[in-house]
Design an enzyme around this catalytic site. Structure first.
Site, PDB file in Angstrom:
ATOM      1  N   GLU A  23      -8.946 -42.007  14.940  1.00  0.00           N
ATOM      2  CA  GLU A  23      -8.602 -40.500  16.459  1.00  0.00           C
ATOM      3  C   GLU A  23      -7.962 -40.374  17.299  1.00  0.00           C
ATOM      4  OE1 GLU A  23     -10.658 -38.087  14.280  1.00  0.00           O
ATOM      5  OE2 GLU A  23     -11.312 -38.759  13.520  1.00  0.00           O
ATOM      6  N   ASP A  32      -4.504 -30.233  15.011  1.00  0.00           N
ATOM      7  CA  ASP A  32      -4.618 -31.326  14.041  1.00  0.00           C
ATOM      8  C   ASP A  32      -3.206 -31.024  13.226  1.00  0.00           C
ATOM      9  OD1 ASP A  32      -5.845 -30.432  11.970  1.00  0.00           O
ATOM     10  OD2 ASP A  32      -7.258 -31.668  11.932  1.00  0.00           O
TER      11      ASP A  32
END
Length: 152
Positions: A23, A32
């Site tokens: 992550e 994202d």
């Protein structure tokens, strides 16, 4: 299968390292690869652009989310889970959520005793909003390899 405190230490350290590594840490909200506002170690719930978080807040979010992911694994998987397999599944649940884990062929195969088949199912989860993401491909290969540790 509920875990004890002693069992928790092994898989939790592995899952923490895996999730944080894949992550990454970003203390300012960002979009994202598929446009979802995200912060810290991949947190998306309630995140809005312009949001910032301290390192301590990010660590707290990660710990809480890993705990939720572990509960998802406990709720969905009845097969025995050695530390590496549990860590792989916690990483997966952290990324895709409990509903996706519980309704997956992966869970069905693991619960039926097909460890190799269940672990192989991880490789199918590489799309986000229909887009194949290289980071998910790498993550799923790592999760699969961890899932298979100790499988016969």
């Amino acid at each position: 299968m509920v875990t004890t405190n002693k069992q928790r230490a092994g898989w939790a350290a592995i899952a923490l390292t895996m999730v944080a590594g894949f992550e990454g840490l970003r203390q300012a909200a960002y979009l994202d690869p598929v446009g979802i506002p995200t912060i810290c170690f991949g947190e998306t719930k309630g995140v809005h652009m312009g949001q910032r978080a301290t390192l301590e807040q990010c660590k707290g979010m990660l710990a809480a989310s890993l705990q939720l992911a572990n509960h998802a694994v406990d709720d969905c998987i009845r097969a025995p889970l050695p530390d590496y397999r549990r860590a792989a599944l916690v990483s997966f649940a952290y990324n895709v959520g409990q509903t996706n884990l519980c309704g997956s062929t992966l869970a069905r195969k693991l619960n039926a005793g097909d460890i190799a088949g269940g672990c192989d199912e991880l490789l199918r989860w590489t799309l986000a909003k229909g887009i194949k993401l290289p980071g998910l491909v790498k993550r799923r290969h790592a999760e699969r390899n961890m899932c298979l540790v100790g499988a016969e």
